[in-house]
Design an enzyme around this catalytic site. Structure first.
Site, PDB file in Angstrom:
ATOM      1  N   GLN A  11       2.614   7.610  -6.047  1.00  0.00           N
ATOM      2  CA  GLN A  11       3.487   6.787  -5.521  1.00  0.00           C
ATOM      3  C   GLN A  11       3.686   5.614  -6.037  1.00  0.00           C
ATOM      4  O   GLN A  11       2.616   4.955  -6.771  1.00  0.00           O
ATOM      5  CB  GLN A  11       3.317   6.872  -3.928  1.00  0.00           C
ATOM      6  CG  GLN A  11       3.645   7.920  -3.155  1.00  0.00           C
ATOM      7  CD  GLN A  11       3.302   7.762  -1.585  1.00  0.00           C
ATOM      8  OE1 GLN A  11       1.903   7.254  -1.286  1.00  0.00           O
ATOM      9  NE2 GLN A  11       4.103   8.055  -0.700  1.00  0.00           N
ATOM     10  N   ARG A  62       0.698  -1.278   0.038  1.00  0.00           N
ATOM     11  CA  ARG A  62       0.058  -0.021  -0.100  1.00  0.00           C
ATOM     12  C   ARG A  62       0.911   1.321   0.284  1.00  0.00           C
ATOM     13  O   ARG A  62       1.637   1.106   0.535  1.00  0.00           O
ATOM     14  CB  ARG A  62      -1.013  -0.134   1.315  1.00  0.00           C
ATOM     15  CG  ARG A  62      -1.859   1.177   1.121  1.00  0.00           C
ATOM     16  CD  ARG A  62      -2.386   1.367   2.667  1.00  0.00           C
ATOM     17  NE  ARG A  62      -1.351   1.823   3.749  1.00  0.00           N
ATOM     18  CZ  ARG A  62      -0.769   3.014   3.887  1.00  0.00           C
ATOM     19  NH1 ARG A  62      -1.101   3.950   2.848  1.00  0.00           N
ATOM     20  NH2 ARG A  62      -0.038   3.121   4.819  1.00  0.00           N
ATOM     21  N   VAL A  63       0.398   2.109  -0.839  1.00  0.00           N
ATOM     22  CA  VAL A  63       1.122   3.547  -0.793  1.00  0.00           C
ATOM     23  C   VAL A  63      -0.201   4.477  -0.501  1.00  0.00           C
ATOM     24  O   VAL A  63      -1.375   4.131  -0.806  1.00  0.00           O
ATOM     25  CB  VAL A  63       1.854   3.939  -2.077  1.00  0.00           C
ATOM     26  CG1 VAL A  63       2.926   3.106  -2.086  1.00  0.00           C
ATOM     27  CG2 VAL A  63       0.983   3.873  -3.271  1.00  0.00           C
ATOM     28  N   SER A  64       0.056   5.727  -0.021  1.00  0.00           N
ATOM     29  CA  SER A  64      -1.064   6.777   0.212  1.00  0.00           C
ATOM     30  C   SER A  64      -1.508   7.404  -0.884  1.00  0.00           C
ATOM     31  O   SER A  64      -2.858   7.819  -0.920  1.00  0.00           O
ATOM     32  CB  SER A  64      -0.388   7.688   1.413  1.00  0.00           C
ATOM     33  OG  SER A  64       0.036   6.959   2.394  1.00  0.00           O
ATOM     34  N   THR A  65      -0.540   7.834  -2.060  1.00  0.00           N
ATOM     35  CA  THR A  65      -1.207   8.396  -2.957  1.00  0.00           C
ATOM     36  C   THR A  65      -1.104   7.869  -4.193  1.00  0.00           C
ATOM     37  O   THR A  65      -0.243   6.985  -4.450  1.00  0.00           O
ATOM     38  CB  THR A  65      -0.448  10.011  -2.880  1.00  0.00           C
ATOM     39  OG1 THR A  65       0.835   9.684  -3.516  1.00  0.00           O
ATOM     40  CG2 THR A  65      -0.745  10.627  -1.690  1.00  0.00           C
TER      41      THR A  65
END
Length: 185
Positions: free
Chosen positions: A14, A8-11
Site C-alpha cells: 500500500q 500508516r497503512v496495513s501492508t
C-alpha cells in the site's frame, strides 16, 4: 507548538503518498510513517517515537483515526497519553480535535466504529474459513510447500552440494538449507 504527522497503512504494497501529502498540507513539518497493522499499537516503532517525543502544546495529526488505531482501547490510551503530555490530536478528514468537547465526542464515536469494522471483518473471515472447511477446500495450514524436501534430501545424499541442488530444482540455496535442517550437511 508543533504539528507532527503520522501516516500508516496495513501492508507493504500500500502507498502512503495521499496521507503524506494531506499531512504536509495540514502544516506538519515532521511526518512519521509505517506499514503495519492498526489492530494493535505493539510493534509500531514510528508511533512510539512520536508519542515519546511529542510535548506540551504540540498536536499529533492523522488523516483519519483508523490510521492511528482500530481498537477503542488503543485509541483511548493514545489520547490519554497525549492529554497527560499536554498535547492534542487532530484528523484532517474528520472533525476530530481533542482540544474541544465536540471533537472528543466525535473521536470516541469514530473509535467505536473503527473497532466495530475490524470485528465485522474478522467475523466474515471466520465465516469464510468455516464454509471452505465444509466444502473441503481449506486445510488451515497455509500455502502448500514449494520446496520438494524429499528430493532435496535425496540429491544431498547422492553427494550434490547445496548450490547444485538449488540450481537443478530452481530454488534458492537458503531453501535447500532449510530443507536439510537437521540433516548432516
Amino acid at each position: 507548538m508543533s504539528l507532527y504527522g503520522y501516516a500508516r497503512v496495513s501492508t507493504i504494497d500500500q502507498d502512503l503518498t495521499i496521507q503524506r501529502e494531506a499531512l504536509k498540507a495540514a502544516g506538519c513539518a515532521v511526518i512519521r510513517e509505517e506499514k503495519a497493522s492498526g489492530t494493535t499499537t505493539r510493534g509500531r516503532a514510528e508511533l512510539a517515537t512520536l508519542l515519546d517525543f511529542i510535548g506540551k502544546g504540540d498536536t499529533l495529526v492523522v488523516t483519519r483515526i483508523d490510521r492511528l488505531a482500530r481498537s477503542i482501547g488503543d485509541l483511548q490510551d493514545i489520547v490519554r497519553m497525549l492529554k497527560e503530555k499536554g498535547a492534542t490530536l487532530k484528523a484532517t478528514e474528520q472533525p476530530i480535535d481533542t482540544s474541544t468537547a465536540a471533537g472528543k465526542a466525535f473521536l470516541d464515536m469514530l473509535g467505536v466504529f473503527a473497532e466495530f469494522e475490524t470485528n465485522l471483518r474478522r467475523e466474515r473471515q471466520l465465516e469464510g474459513i468455516a464454509k471452505a472447511k465444509e466444502a473441503g477446500v481449506y486445510a488451515g495450514k497455509g500455502r502448500k510447500p514449494s520446496v520438494p524436501v524429499e528430493k532435496v534430501r535425496e540429491m544431498r545424499a547422492a553427494g550434490q552440494g547445496p548450490s547444485a541442488i538449488a540450481k537443478t530444482l530452481g530454488i534458492s540455496r537458503m531453501s535447500v538449507h532449510r530443507a536439510l535442517q537437521g540433516v548432516q550437511a
